[in-house]
Design a protein around this motif. Structure first.
Motif, short mmCIF file in Angstrom:
data_model
loop_
_atom_site.label_atom_id
_atom_site.label_comp_id
_atom_site.label_asym_id
_atom_site.label_seq_id
_atom_site.Cartn_x
_atom_site.Cartn_y
_atom_site.Cartn_z
N PHE A 48 6.23 34.28 40.87
CA PHE A 48 7.10 34.43 39.71
C PHE A 48 6.30 34.58 38.43
N TRP A 49 5.17 33.89 38.34
CA TRP A 49 4.39 33.88 37.10
C TRP A 49 3.42 35.05 37.01
N SER A 50 3.36 35.87 38.03
CA SER A 50 2.35 36.93 38.09
C SER A 50 2.77 38.14 37.26
N HIS A 144 -0.82 49.03 40.34
CA HIS A 144 0.52 49.47 39.97
C HIS A 144 1.31 48.25 39.51
N MET A 145 1.75 48.27 38.28
CA MET A 145 2.46 47.12 37.72
C MET A 145 3.96 47.25 37.96
N THR A 146 4.55 46.20 38.50
CA THR A 146 5.98 46.19 38.79
C THR A 146 6.80 46.22 37.51
N TRP A 147 7.80 47.06 37.48
CA TRP A 147 8.74 47.07 36.36
C TRP A 147 9.65 45.85 36.54
N GLY A 148 9.38 44.81 35.74
CA GLY A 148 10.04 43.53 35.90
C GLY A 148 9.04 42.42 36.24
N THR A 149 7.78 42.78 36.43
CA THR A 149 6.65 41.89 36.73
C THR A 149 6.97 40.96 37.91
N GLY A 150 6.32 39.80 37.93
CA GLY A 150 6.47 38.90 39.07
C GLY A 150 7.89 38.49 39.41
N PRO A 151 8.74 38.17 38.43
CA PRO A 151 10.11 37.81 38.77
C PRO A 151 10.85 38.88 39.56
N GLU A 152 10.52 40.14 39.32
CA GLU A 152 11.18 41.21 40.06
C GLU A 152 10.70 41.25 41.51
N PRO A 296 0.01 21.51 33.48
CA PRO A 296 -1.22 20.91 32.96
C PRO A 296 -2.39 21.89 32.99
N ASP A 297 -3.20 21.87 31.91
CA ASP A 297 -4.37 22.76 31.80
C ASP A 297 -3.99 24.22 32.01
N HIS A 298 -2.86 24.60 31.50
CA HIS A 298 -2.31 25.93 31.74
C HIS A 298 -3.23 27.00 31.14
N ALA A 299 -3.71 27.87 32.03
CA ALA A 299 -4.61 28.94 31.62
C ALA A 299 -3.93 30.30 31.73
N ILE A 300 -4.32 31.19 30.83
CA ILE A 300 -3.90 32.58 30.87
C ILE A 300 -5.14 33.43 31.02
N ARG A 301 -5.05 34.46 31.84
CA ARG A 301 -6.18 35.37 31.97
C ARG A 301 -6.00 36.58 31.07
N SER A 359 -2.29 38.25 31.56
CA SER A 359 -1.66 38.08 32.87
C SER A 359 -0.55 37.06 32.76
N GLY A 360 0.52 37.30 33.48
CA GLY A 360 1.64 36.36 33.47
C GLY A 360 2.93 37.01 33.04
N SER A 361 3.97 36.75 33.80
CA SER A 361 5.26 37.34 33.49
C SER A 361 5.77 36.90 32.12
N GLU A 362 5.54 35.61 31.78
CA GLU A 362 6.05 35.10 30.52
C GLU A 362 5.29 35.65 29.32
N GLN A 363 4.08 36.22 29.55
CA GLN A 363 3.30 36.80 28.47
C GLN A 363 3.63 38.28 28.23
N ASN A 364 4.54 38.80 29.03
CA ASN A 364 4.93 40.20 28.92
C ASN A 364 6.45 40.31 28.95
N PRO A 365 7.11 39.77 27.92
CA PRO A 365 8.58 39.71 27.95
C PRO A 365 9.25 41.08 27.99
N ASP A 366 8.60 42.09 27.44
CA ASP A 366 9.19 43.43 27.47
C ASP A 366 9.22 43.99 28.88
N MET A 367 8.08 43.91 29.58
CA MET A 367 8.02 44.40 30.95
C MET A 367 8.84 43.52 31.89
N THR A 368 8.75 42.21 31.70
CA THR A 368 9.49 41.28 32.57
C THR A 368 10.99 41.48 32.44
N GLY A 369 11.44 41.68 31.20
CA GLY A 369 12.85 41.88 30.96
C GLY A 369 13.33 43.31 31.19
#
Length: 562
Positions: A48-50, A144-152, A296-301, A359-369
């Motif tokens: 989901f977070w990918s 290839h990046m999913t339209w909708g990112t990990g949640p999709e 905890p110790d949440h990292a973003i790449r 990296s991260g679905s939450e860091q890309n709200p436009d693509m995720t949404g």
């Protein structure tokens, strides 16, 4: 379970691999019990977070942008990257690798397309590798990046599984932590464990481990799809390959939630399953502390374009092929060589605006949404996207300045001690000398700088030129300022080794024989065979590995319990 409903298969772990296997089982009409130590809010697990990256070979998206790819080229790249060199431990991983590359070059795209998944037209060039054709890295863009990112990616499997739940084919037992596999007459026939205290915490949050009851389910084969060890820093350090990469970093930040703890590896091994390639993990070198943490110790790449200059902790530019986005393990070794556990990007605002992705679905709200208007507004209007600007403003690893002297002063304030206790102090004159030497190479069409050659090569591709790689320019040119430095930390993420499995996802015992009643899929199985990636990953292959191994497990189990 009631007398009228008994499972035909027990799935341990409701992440992507478990969902895919359950989807395949329910398509065949099988009854499935899915257990997970987290609550329903975490359905789909880490996927989901990918970012939703998928590895395809010779796809329509590649062909439309002039990328010539083939099964033969992809297999050459995979072998050069994996470096399979363990006859026993790699025997199944290598077979899985060939099967997976064929899947990526064949039915994978249609299989996902039929479920409703779509990808964006631009193809990314991840993990570009070293300098030899038969060595590590992708010869062409394949990300290839999913339209909708990990949640999709999660959605297209979760929806049919939830529909099967409504029909009575699937039952979930959330907050059920498996502590033991039941083995009878040499076969796995069930699980027992602890019921954890209920929680309404949101997805990804670290949940309490208080035990309120016990459970036992018998009479069905078991699929272990519980994920890897990415948040278990103790286990990562215990298995760290010091001879290959250097001393384990003192500071690690976590690219996965706290529930990615690796418990089921030891539990399955205790029952008689075999673990191979324990020393192979995939940890990124471009980690930053999330200023708005979920776990905890949440990292973003940072997923970088190729232009930023990369310096180690003492201020020396990293050698080829240690450029942004090229060779993760070679860069890890170079960073750790002097006993430090961090490095630096030095760039400017022009570079960060175009070349930084998070990296991260939450860091890309436009693509995720799947919001095309927001995509055009945030990425085509100039300037850095909102999430990156937020890190510039709030991120503890980011510093900016109008001149190099002030920038280096701020960088030195973020320095951390090495293993020997000494803290490096960057020298502004030495850093300036290296940057100016690079900038002189930009003034004509020729260069001996390997990174600038790589940038020129990248800009030959339509997707990179339009969306990911800035035109070469002097980094110290004030017109492209301000200057930016980013302290890069080691980010823990994926497990490349794991439970050894046959091509039907059946777990193998130490003597090499299949373990009756026991299957494994996803990261816990090294994405197939106990290590489909070998030593290196080509990116976009982790979600695909969960899908491919989960599909194989579901289909094999459906046939086995017929």
């Amino acid at each position: 379970m009631t007398e009228s409903w008994t499972p035909e298969v027990i799935v341990v772990g409701a992440g992507l691999a478990g969902l895919v296997a359950t989807y395949e089982l329910t398509r065949a009409g099988r009854r499935v019990l899915v257990l997970d130590q987290e609550n329903r809010a975490n359905l789909g697990g880490q996927a989901f977070w990918s970012l939703g990256g998928l590895f395809f070979v010779d796809s329509p998206e590649q062909r439309r942008t002039g990328i010539k790819d083939s099964l033969e080229l992809a297999w050459q790249d995979w072998l050069g990257s994996a470096g399979f060199d363990r006859d026993d431990e790699d025997q199944w991983g290598r077979r899985w690798a060939r099967a997976y590359v064929e899947f990526a070059a064949g039915e994978k795209r249609q299989y996902l397309h039929d479920l409703g998944l779509r990808v964006i037209p631009a193809v990314g060039w991840a993990e570009r590798g070293g300098a030899l054709a038969d060595g590590h890295g992708n010869s062409v863009p394949r990300f290839h990046m999913t339209w909708g990112t990990g949640p999709e990616v999660v959605r297209v499997f979760a929806e049919p599984v939830l529909a099967a739940e409504r029909k009575g084919l699937v039952r979930f037992a959330f907050r059920h932590r498996v502590d033991e596999l039941i083995v009878e007459d040499g076969a796995v026939t069930g699980v027992r464990g602890s019921v954890l205290v209920p929680t309404e915490l949101g997805r990804g949050s670290a949940s309490p481990r208080d035990v309120v009851d016990e459970f036992e389910f018998r009479g069905a084969p078991v699929l272990v799809s519980s994920g890897g060890i990415g948040h278990n820093h103790e286990l990562i350090r215990r298995n760290w390959p010091e001879q290959r990469l250097g001393q384990a970093p003192a500071t690690m930040i976590s690219g996965v939630p706290a529930y990615v703890d690796g418990r089921m590896l030891a539990i399955t091994e205790a029952a008689g399953g075999r673990i191979v390639n324990r020393d192979r993990t995939w940890n990124y070198t471009e980690g930053i502390h999330n200023w708005n943490s979920i776990w905890p110790d949440h990292a973003i790449r940072i997923i970088p374009g190729p232009t930023s200059l990369w310096f180690d902790a003492i201020g020396k530019r990293l050698p080829a092929p240690c450029f942004p986005g090229f060779d993760t393990n070679a860069t890890m070794k170079a960073i750790l060589a002097h006993g430090h556990d961090y490095s630096w990007f030095v760039l400017n605002h022009t570079v960060i605006a175009k070349e930084f992705a998070l990296s991260g679905s939450e860091q890309n709200p436009d693509m995720t949404g799947k919001d095309l208007k927001l995509v055009l507004k945030s990425r085509a209007a100039g300037g850095a996207p909102g999430p990156i600007e937020a890190f510039l403003k709030h991120g503890i690893d980011f510093v900016t300045a109008d001149n190099l002297t002030d920038l280096v002063t701020k960088m030195n304030a973020l320095a951390r001690p090495a293993h020997d206790g000494t803290t490096p102090v960057l020298d502004v004159a030495d850093l300036e000398r290296q940057i100016v030497a690079r900038d002189r190479e930009v003034t004509n069409a020729f260069t001996k700088d390997a990174q600038l050659q790589a940038i020129s090569n990248a800009r030959r591709g339509l997707s990179d030129r339009l969306t990911r790689v800035v035109a070469p320019h002097r980094l110290l040119d004030p017109a492209h300022g301000p200057l930016i430095a980013v302290r890069l930390n080691i980010l823990t993420r994926k497990t490349l080794g794991g439970l050894q499995t046959t091509l039907d996802s059946q777990v193998v015992r130490p003597d090499g024989t299949p373990f009756p009643g026991l299957y494994a899929a996803g990261e816990v199985a090294g994405f197939g065979g106990g290590g489909v990636h070998g030593y290196n990953a080509l990116e976009g292959t982790f979600l695909g590995g969960c899908i491919f191994s989960g599909r194989a497990a579901g289909r094999a189990l459906a046939a086995a319990v017929r």
